[in-house]
Design a protein around this motif. Sequence first.
Motif, PDB file in Angstrom:
ATOM      1  N   GLU A  78      50.718  40.225  47.903  1.00  0.00           N
ATOM      2  CA  GLU A  78      49.489  40.558  48.657  1.00  0.00           C
ATOM      3  C   GLU A  78      49.821  41.099  50.045  1.00  0.00           C
ATOM      4  O   GLU A  78      49.319  42.140  50.449  1.00  0.00           O
ATOM      5  N   ASN A  79      50.641  40.386  50.783  1.00  0.00           N
ATOM      6  CA  ASN A  79      50.946  40.811  52.153  1.00  0.00           C
ATOM      7  C   ASN A  79      52.437  40.860  52.465  1.00  0.00           C
ATOM      8  O   ASN A  79      52.847  41.511  53.427  1.00  0.00           O
ATOM      9  N   LYS A  82      54.361  44.190  53.295  1.00  0.00           N
ATOM     10  CA  LYS A  82      53.794  45.196  54.208  1.00  0.00           C
ATOM     11  C   LYS A  82      54.748  45.399  55.382  1.00  0.00           C
ATOM     12  O   LYS A  82      55.513  44.504  55.748  1.00  0.00           O
ATOM     13  N   HIS A 115      53.730  46.185  47.316  1.00  0.00           N
ATOM     14  CA  HIS A 115      52.562  46.702  48.046  1.00  0.00           C
ATOM     15  C   HIS A 115      52.807  46.440  49.514  1.00  0.00           C
ATOM     16  O   HIS A 115      52.976  45.273  49.859  1.00  0.00           O
ATOM     17  N   TRP A 119      51.010  52.097  54.914  1.00  0.00           N
ATOM     18  CA  TRP A 119      49.542  51.983  54.949  1.00  0.00           C
ATOM     19  C   TRP A 119      49.093  52.945  56.034  1.00  0.00           C
ATOM     20  O   TRP A 119      49.392  52.753  57.205  1.00  0.00           O
ATOM     21  N   GLU A 168      45.887  54.163  51.042  1.00  0.00           N
ATOM     22  CA  GLU A 168      44.686  54.556  51.798  1.00  0.00           C
ATOM     23  C   GLU A 168      44.939  55.685  52.787  1.00  0.00           C
ATOM     24  O   GLU A 168      44.663  55.557  53.980  1.00  0.00           O
ATOM     25  N   GLN A 246      41.930  50.633  43.601  1.00  0.00           N
ATOM     26  CA  GLN A 246      41.877  49.257  44.118  1.00  0.00           C
ATOM     27  C   GLN A 246      40.801  48.427  43.430  1.00  0.00           C
ATOM     28  O   GLN A 246      41.014  47.288  43.077  1.00  0.00           O
ATOM     29  N   GLU A 286      43.606  46.072  42.638  1.00  0.00           N
ATOM     30  CA  GLU A 286      43.123  45.012  43.553  1.00  0.00           C
ATOM     31  C   GLU A 286      41.710  44.561  43.175  1.00  0.00           C
ATOM     32  O   GLU A 286      40.843  44.403  44.033  1.00  0.00           O
ATOM     33  N   TRP A 328      42.805  40.958  42.847  1.00  0.00           N
ATOM     34  CA  TRP A 328      43.337  40.688  44.199  1.00  0.00           C
ATOM     35  C   TRP A 328      43.240  39.191  44.455  1.00  0.00           C
ATOM     36  O   TRP A 328      42.488  38.716  45.310  1.00  0.00           O
ATOM     37  N   TRP A 336      40.279  37.396  50.305  1.00  0.00           N
ATOM     38  CA  TRP A 336      40.073  38.030  51.622  1.00  0.00           C
ATOM     39  C   TRP A 336      38.589  38.209  51.900  1.00  0.00           C
ATOM     40  O   TRP A 336      38.158  38.230  53.046  1.00  0.00           O
TER      41      TRP A 336
HETATM   42  O1  9MR Z   1      44.117  40.604  51.301  1.00  0.00           O
HETATM   43  C1  9MR Z   1      44.834  41.139  52.402  1.00  0.00           C
HETATM   44  C2  9MR Z   1      44.606  40.311  53.648  1.00  0.00           C
HETATM   45  O2  9MR Z   1      45.119  39.005  53.455  1.00  0.00           O
HETATM   46  C3  9MR Z   1      45.288  40.967  54.836  1.00  0.00           C
HETATM   47  O3  9MR Z   1      44.959  40.260  56.022  1.00  0.00           O
HETATM   48  C4  9MR Z   1      44.851  42.427  54.973  1.00  0.00           C
HETATM   49  C5  9MR Z   1      45.623  43.150  56.089  1.00  0.00           C
HETATM   50  O4  9MR Z   1      46.992  43.203  55.804  1.00  0.00           O
HETATM   51  O5  9MR Z   1      45.069  43.120  53.748  1.00  0.00           O
HETATM   52  C6  9MR Z   1      44.373  42.568  52.646  1.00  0.00           C
HETATM   53  O6  9MR Z   1      44.666  43.341  51.492  1.00  0.00           O
HETATM   54  C7  9MR Z   1      44.226  44.693  51.516  1.00  0.00           C
HETATM   55  C8  9MR Z   1      45.271  45.514  50.798  1.00  0.00           C
HETATM   56  O7  9MR Z   1      46.524  45.329  51.402  1.00  0.00           O
HETATM   57  C9  9MR Z   1      44.908  46.992  50.769  1.00  0.00           C
HETATM   58  N1  9MR Z   1      43.587  47.173  50.208  1.00  0.00           N
HETATM   59  C10 9MR Z   1      42.526  46.384  50.794  1.00  0.00           C
HETATM   60  C11 9MR Z   1      42.910  44.892  50.751  1.00  0.00           C
HETATM   61  C12 9MR Z   1      41.772  44.038  51.305  1.00  0.00           C
HETATM   62  O8  9MR Z   1      41.578  44.319  52.657  1.00  0.00           O
END
Ligand code: 9MR
Length: 377
Positions: A78-79, A82, A115, A119, A168, A246, A286, A328, A336
């Motif tokens: 998920e994170n 990044k 993932h 970004w 994105e 997504q 997602e 997701w 989230w």
């Molecule tokens: O679910 C993710 C959340 O915990 C993070 O704070 C956020 C920023 O990094 O990203 C969320 O995941 C996103 C994903 O990486 C890209 N698509 C949208 C998702 C929801 O915001």
Amino acid sequence: MSPLSRREFLSLAAGAMAAAASVPRVGATASPAGPAQSLNATARARGMRFGSAMSFAQLSDPRYCELMRTQCGIMVTENALKWPQTQSGPSTFTFGHGDALARFAAENGLLLRGHNLLWQKSRYLPDWVRHYDLGAQPAKTLEKLLYAHITTEIKHYPQIVSWDVVNEAISARTGALRETLFTRDLGPELIDFCYHCARAAAPHAQLVYNDYMNWQPYSRAHRDGVLRFLEGLRKRNVPVDALGIQSHIGANPRHPDPPLGRPQKMAWRGFLEAVTGLGYGLLITEFDVNDNGLPSEPALRDRLIAAYARDYLDITLSFRELKDVLTWGLVDKYSWLQHIAPRADGTPKRPLPFDSHYRATPLYFALAEALRTAPAR
Ligand code: 9MR
């Protein structure tokens, strides 16, 4: 946040009623793990895979781990992978969280998706990148930064079967390429550069462009922009294998628009036909359902969520080019969506296939049925 208008809700409900016949009803006593056959087993029977995002923190939740093990065939980080999480300076890489997730995946026979490598929204770049001194040759410096980040991360995880290389990149409002410090100096070729770096480092992984264009009318400029973008990449022979859809579906507080008319469904199908017509694969990366604006009563709300999801999944999964379906997250309480635009009634949202007590919800069964009835790959 404003809830769905009455008109929107009625539109949603009408679609739900039409689909309700095909949604198995489950009571509050649904078994914790859902039916005997897992979502991944159901997907496998049709030549697909099912999986979910997982965060580092969830490794400490045995019940979440158990759901990952029993329901999934593929995990996406998920994170943990990044850019801000993996590189705190030009030559300081920290893969601890990613490594822990990768270990869990390997120990439990889960494939792994990465993932994401870039970004495109500037606010998701690490601070040090945003404030980096680019010197006299900014384009060269930026290429070096990107090359080091992409190559080091990919080579650290040779087991990753699929990467969201760029995330994105297209403005949802205008359909144009989002401008960042990278596009300022590198222009649109920035994107090509990222995919070429990724292909060189991972000759066999699936390279994905991931974005949140959707089936609602407000998303038209976004869909058109993504399509133009994908056409350009094809023409320039950029190594992109698939579009990551997504699929954060459901209410959108900024664009309250009734989504379920036939023209909207046709537009979504048309978009997917155009994308696959260009030779791209598809995957749902997602998936979740934002229930903002739906009634409080959990049983009714769950039925509406499930029917709405089923409608969306039936169209999207009708494309044989779509091989992977990832949600997701698996359990509502971790979503989230709980942290953005709360529901007017203050109750937690129910966007995922398991509720906060780890019980399968009607959305679980909608996913199972959509997978079970999808055309075989
Ligand atoms: O679910 C993710 C959340 O915990 C993070 O704070 C956020 C920023 O990094 O990203 C969320 O995941 C996103 C994903 O990486 C890209 N698509 C949208 C998702 C929801 O915001």
